[in-house]
Design an enzyme around this catalytic site. Structure first.
Site, PDB file in Angstrom:
ATOM      1  N   ILE A  69       0.880  -1.240   0.001  1.00  0.00           N
ATOM      2  CA  ILE A  69      -0.103  -0.113   0.108  1.00  0.00           C
ATOM      3  C   ILE A  69       0.823   1.096   0.148  1.00  0.00           C
ATOM      4  O   ILE A  69       1.751   1.368   0.737  1.00  0.00           O
ATOM      5  CB  ILE A  69      -0.951  -0.008   1.268  1.00  0.00           C
ATOM      6  N   SER A  70       0.683   2.208  -1.270  1.00  0.00           N
ATOM      7  CA  SER A  70       1.625   3.215  -1.013  1.00  0.00           C
ATOM      8  C   SER A  70       1.572   4.184   0.130  1.00  0.00           C
ATOM      9  O   SER A  70       0.525   4.118   0.766  1.00  0.00           O
ATOM     10  CB  SER A  70       1.146   3.989  -2.313  1.00  0.00           C
TER      11      SER A  70
END
Length: 223
Positions: A69-70
């Site tokens: 997840i960025s």
């Protein structure tokens, strides 16, 4: 002896998000629409339970399947590029839905979000994560994002959450007039940079290279 509560349990999610947003503002994110969108999405609901206490740190976190997840800053920065100048994001294609977090953020900025994920089991996670939020303008699809969604094109905005070795021509062709695409691009040097592609009034394309980043690679096909 009682176990100390986890940080997210000790500090309400709303307060944790507010602190995250204030940090993003201090780090240079200026668009209040983007900041408000990140403030509305419970990032802790999109990460593994064991990592929930780290959900509001400005860092990428593992999702499994060799995906991440960025970090919030990158999500905010790429969204800000798409809405810069007071622009409406409009109909948006997200390539690399992952756990669904970015799609949830985009849902507060775009009229419609089409989020594509090539890993079927990860897409199932995204569906489960998004279901409680009841976002009527988000549609998920198990598909090869490198070829986009020609049956739904054109798109006003396209955002990639994986690094391409070259700007995907199929995605460029799916940009609407005055459309924008933002993506991480892997350079021959091994570095990656954020690239903004803008379709002009005349139908030509302007490319701007910006921040250094680090993303997983954009891979073809589905699994």
């Amino acid at each position: 002896m009682a176990t100390a509560p986890a940080p997210v349990a000790n500090l309400t999610a709303a307060r944790a998000r507010a602190r995250m947003v204030e940090r993003l503002r201090n780090d240079g994110i200026r668009d209040e629409r983007v900041l408000a969108a990140l403030n509305q999405v419970p990032r802790h609901a999109f990460v593994e339970e064991a990592l929930a206490s780290r959900a509001y740190e400005d860092t990428a976190l593992p999702l499994g399947f060799q995906q991440t997840i960025s970090q919030p800053f990158i999500v905010a920065r790429m969204a800000e590029l798409l809405v810069a100048g007071g622009r409406a994001m409009g109909k948006t294609l997200e390539v690399g839905a992952g756990c669904g977090y970015q799609a949830a953020v985009l849902s507060h900025l775009a009229s419609d979000v089409y989020a594509v994920e090539r890993i079927g089991k990860l897409l199932e996670k995204a569906r489960a994560n998004l279901r409680p939020l009841r976002l009527p303008n988000v549609r998920l699809k198990h598909a090869d994002g490198s070829i986009g969604l020609p049956e739904v094109a054109p798109f006003d905005s396209i955002i990639l959450a994986a690094a391409a070795s070259a700007v995907p021509r199929a995605l460029v062709d799916q940009l609407a007039p005055l459309g924008r695409m933002v993506l991480p691009l892997a350079l021959a040097s091994g570095e990656q940079v954020v690239v903004l592609i803008e379709r002009t009034v005349k139908g030509t394309f302007k490319e701007t290279r910006l921040d250094a980043v680090r993303f997983v690679p954009l891979l073809p096909g589905t699994e």
